[in-house]
Design a protein around this motif. Structure first.
Motif, mmCIF file in Angstrom:
data_model
loop_
_atom_site.group_PDB
_atom_site.id
_atom_site.type_symbol
_atom_site.label_atom_id
_atom_site.label_comp_id
_atom_site.label_asym_id
_atom_site.label_seq_id
_atom_site.Cartn_x
_atom_site.Cartn_y
_atom_site.Cartn_z
ATOM 1 N N PRO A 1 0.817 -1.221 0.000
ATOM 2 C CA PRO A 1 0.000 0.000 0.000
ATOM 3 C C PRO A 1 0.848 1.268 0.000
ATOM 4 C CG PRO A 1 -0.899 -1.591 1.541
ATOM 5 C CD PRO A 1 0.404 -2.152 1.081
ATOM 6 N N PHE A 2 0.309 2.322 -0.609
ATOM 7 C CA PHE A 2 1.046 3.578 -0.744
ATOM 8 C C PHE A 2 1.320 4.227 0.605
ATOM 9 C CE2 PHE A 2 -3.380 4.891 -0.619
ATOM 10 C CZ PHE A 2 -3.351 6.046 0.147
ATOM 11 N N GLN A 3 0.535 3.880 1.648
ATOM 12 C CA GLN A 3 0.733 4.516 2.950
ATOM 13 C C GLN A 3 2.124 4.262 3.524
ATOM 14 O OE1 GLN A 3 -1.983 2.818 2.065
ATOM 15 N NE2 GLN A 3 -3.852 3.637 2.986
ATOM 16 N N PHE A 4 2.757 3.155 3.127
ATOM 17 C CA PHE A 4 4.087 2.847 3.656
ATOM 18 C C PHE A 4 5.182 3.675 2.991
ATOM 19 C CE2 PHE A 4 1.655 -1.064 4.490
ATOM 20 C CZ PHE A 4 1.904 -1.200 5.850
ATOM 21 N N GLN A 5 4.907 4.217 1.798
ATOM 22 C CA GLN A 5 5.885 5.038 1.077
ATOM 23 C C GLN A 5 7.231 4.318 0.958
ATOM 24 O OE1 GLN A 5 5.365 8.288 -0.444
ATOM 25 N NE2 GLN A 5 3.353 7.333 -0.244
ATOM 26 N N ARG A 6 7.169 3.070 0.530
ATOM 27 C CA ARG A 6 8.378 2.281 0.336
ATOM 28 C C ARG A 6 8.437 1.784 -1.103
ATOM 29 N NH1 ARG A 6 9.125 -2.323 4.762
ATOM 30 N NH2 ARG A 6 10.727 -2.837 3.223
ATOM 31 N N ARG A 7 9.614 1.849 -1.693
ATOM 32 C CA ARG A 7 9.823 1.361 -3.052
ATOM 33 C C ARG A 7 10.955 0.343 -3.095
ATOM 34 N NH1 ARG A 7 5.835 3.619 -2.789
ATOM 35 N NH2 ARG A 7 4.959 5.308 -4.067
ATOM 36 N N ASP A 8 11.245 -0.261 -1.944
ATOM 37 C CA ASP A 8 12.375 -1.183 -1.863
ATOM 38 C C ASP A 8 11.951 -2.619 -1.561
ATOM 39 O OD1 ASP A 8 11.465 -0.671 0.665
ATOM 40 O OD2 ASP A 8 13.450 -0.518 1.582
ATOM 41 N N VAL A 9 10.668 -2.928 -1.791
ATOM 42 C CA VAL A 9 10.197 -4.276 -1.479
ATOM 43 C C VAL A 9 10.517 -5.183 -2.669
ATOM 44 C CG1 VAL A 9 8.254 -5.645 -0.639
ATOM 45 C CG2 VAL A 9 8.378 -3.215 -0.103
ATOM 46 N N LEU A 10 11.788 -5.482 -2.820
ATOM 47 C CA LEU A 10 12.288 -6.329 -3.899
ATOM 48 C C LEU A 10 13.061 -7.486 -3.283
ATOM 49 C CD1 LEU A 10 13.090 -7.033 -6.848
ATOM 50 C CD2 LEU A 10 15.008 -5.452 -6.577
ATOM 51 N N PHE A 11 12.720 -8.708 -3.687
ATOM 52 C CA PHE A 11 13.378 -9.904 -3.157
ATOM 53 C C PHE A 11 13.905 -10.735 -4.326
ATOM 54 C CE2 PHE A 11 9.713 -8.777 -0.513
ATOM 55 C CZ PHE A 11 10.346 -8.486 0.690
ATOM 56 N N GLN A 12 15.003 -11.394 -4.087
ATOM 57 C CA GLN A 12 15.587 -12.284 -5.090
ATOM 58 C C GLN A 12 15.718 -13.683 -4.495
ATOM 59 O OE1 GLN A 12 19.268 -10.440 -6.325
ATOM 60 N NE2 GLN A 12 18.217 -9.032 -7.725
#
Length: 453
Positions: free
Chosen positions: A106-117
């Protein structure tokens, strides 16, 4: 169109193309290299075709689902706490797959780093676990789970999308409530800052006559019951057992005015008050008391009468979930009128508010004194932690000395407010926001141990 929309180019392909371009440029200077470069180009194009076939072939997967992913989210999230989330991955390809997972949170967290490998073997499953900490109550909308799959060649990516859209409600901190409930059940509340309270005297609510045990107060020996038992069953001391006063009304009065809008570590003071009210209400019900809630700002909000029925905690949770801060000054006259009208029995009133200055408190003091005449009033307000950090820093220049002097004045005024309220028999708690819950539970247990409620 579906394969085209799901097709993405990996960085390895770009590196390969750049290398081929450089080789073609070099072949103009050295013509002997040109046939070799053409062969390399054909081989590279063939590898791209093979990679495309590996990723998009559907002969072994009639449904076209060569990869599967699923996000597991709790039905509701706890405000101000780290909430666990899990993404399950299943590789149905017949080769080792390297995957990149992007979760649309959700946009409320203001995070763009939720990337997993991750790296998955054929037909292997894996779980990716991470945590999110919401700081606002309300509905949060999760988007898709995007999975980009790469074959061993690593030239192309195929995108899969799962879990298209999901609404999750963020409630007051029920995880903190469960933590306190568990620790209370196992006698380990000291781990979260709740002190052991020594009981002063006895309550007057008689429970039973029972045999004396080591450690019992000898002043409670019932000599008449002891003599009767000695005549019939041999010598044995009997004592009077007393129990805590039960079914006492406990109300959390939550100020929703502008003074509760101040932020601390992402949460507003209102959210801290709501989380503490939820924990305290649960502790009160565990102590066989009745718990209720009243909210107010420039007008009276919602009133939930104090009860000890099944489902009372659910009602409190739903009521607290809907509360929002207003930006007007709170009306304490309306608060007093509402309490006088609807709360007739003497109760413990826990008022969550905030006073920054002595003059601000004195404007409301007449109404607080009237409440304290009919009920046991506990006023809970907040210490300015940023101000405390400023005061504790050593002064380096004249401006800093001036700032520290002003800060100490405001800090001293908070302590004056505590003394002023105490002169009229009003209980107070001045606490940092992060210590609010533990300090409030401590004070409630102390008042109960002293038999004041």
């Amino acid at each position: 169109m579906i394969p085209i929309r799901a097709l993405f180019v990996a960085s390895r392909l770009w590196f390969g193309l750049i290398t081929l371009v450089l080789l073609f440029v070099a072949a103009y200077a050295f013509p002997i290299l040109f046939p070799l470069v053409k062969v390399a180009f054909v081989v590279f194009m063939v590898l791209i075709g093979v990679d495309f076939w590996l990723l998009f072939r559907t002969t072994n997967y009639p449904s076209g689902s060569a990869f599967f992913a699923r996000r597991e989210v709790p039905e509701r999230l706890s405000n101000g706490d780290e909430n666990p989330l899990t993404i399950y991955l299943e590789n149905r390809y017949s080769f080792n797959a390297r995957v990149e997972v992007i979760d649309e949170i959700p946009f409320q967290f203001q995070r763009r780093d939720v990337l997993f490998q991750a790296q998955l073997k054929p037909h292997e499953t894996q779980a990716i676990r991470y945590e999110l900490r919401p700081t606002r109550r309300g509905e949060y909308s999760f988007g898709a789970v995007n999975v980009f799959v790469l074959s061993p060649l690593g030239l192309l990516k195929r995108r899969y999308q799962f879990e298209q859209g999901k609404l999750v409600a963020v409630y007051p901190s029920f995880l903190q409530m469960r933590q306190f409930e568990l620790l209370a059940a196992t006698n380990r509340l000291t781990e979260v800052g709740v002190k052991r309270i020594r009981r002063i005297g006895h309550s007057m609510e008689f429970e039973q006559v029972r045999p004396y045990s080591t450690g019992d107060d000898v002043r409670t020996i019932n000599w008449k019951a002891t003599s009767r038992r000695s005549d019939s069953q041999g010598a044995s001391l009997m004592i009077n057992a007393f129990q805590d006063e039960r079914s006492q009304p406990v109300y959390c009065l939550i100020d929703k005015g502008r003074v509760m809008q101040s932020p601390f570590e992402g949460l507003t003071l209102l959210d801290y008050a709501i989380n503490a009210s939820l924990v305290l209400s649960n502790i009160a019900l565990m102590k066989q008391d009745r718990a209720g809630v009243l909210t107010f700002s420039d007008h009276i909000g919602q009133l939930l009468p104090a009860e000890r029925r099944t489902g009372q905690m659910l009602k409190i949770l739903e009521l607290l979930y809907r509360q929002k801060t207003r930006f007007l000054e709170s009306d304490y006259e309306s608060l007093y009128t509402s309490i006088r009208t609807h709360i007739r029995q003497r109760s413990l009133l826990l008022l969550f508010t905030n006073f920054e200055t002595m003059s601000g408190m004195q404007r409301q003091l007449p109404y607080l004194r009237r409440l304290a005449k009919d009920h046991l009033l506990l006023v809970i307000f907040f210490e300015n932690t940023e101000l405390r950090a400023l005061i504790d820093q050593p002064a380096t220049d004249t401006e800093h000395v001036y700032m520290k002097t002003i800060g100490e004045k405001f800090s001293f005024e908070k302590k004056q407010i505590v003394k002023e309220l105490g002169q009229y028999g009003i209980q107070t708690i001045l606490t940092a926001p992060q210590n609010l819950t533990a300090n409030t539970v401590n004070k409630y247990l102390e008042l109960k141990a002293r038999g004041m409620i």
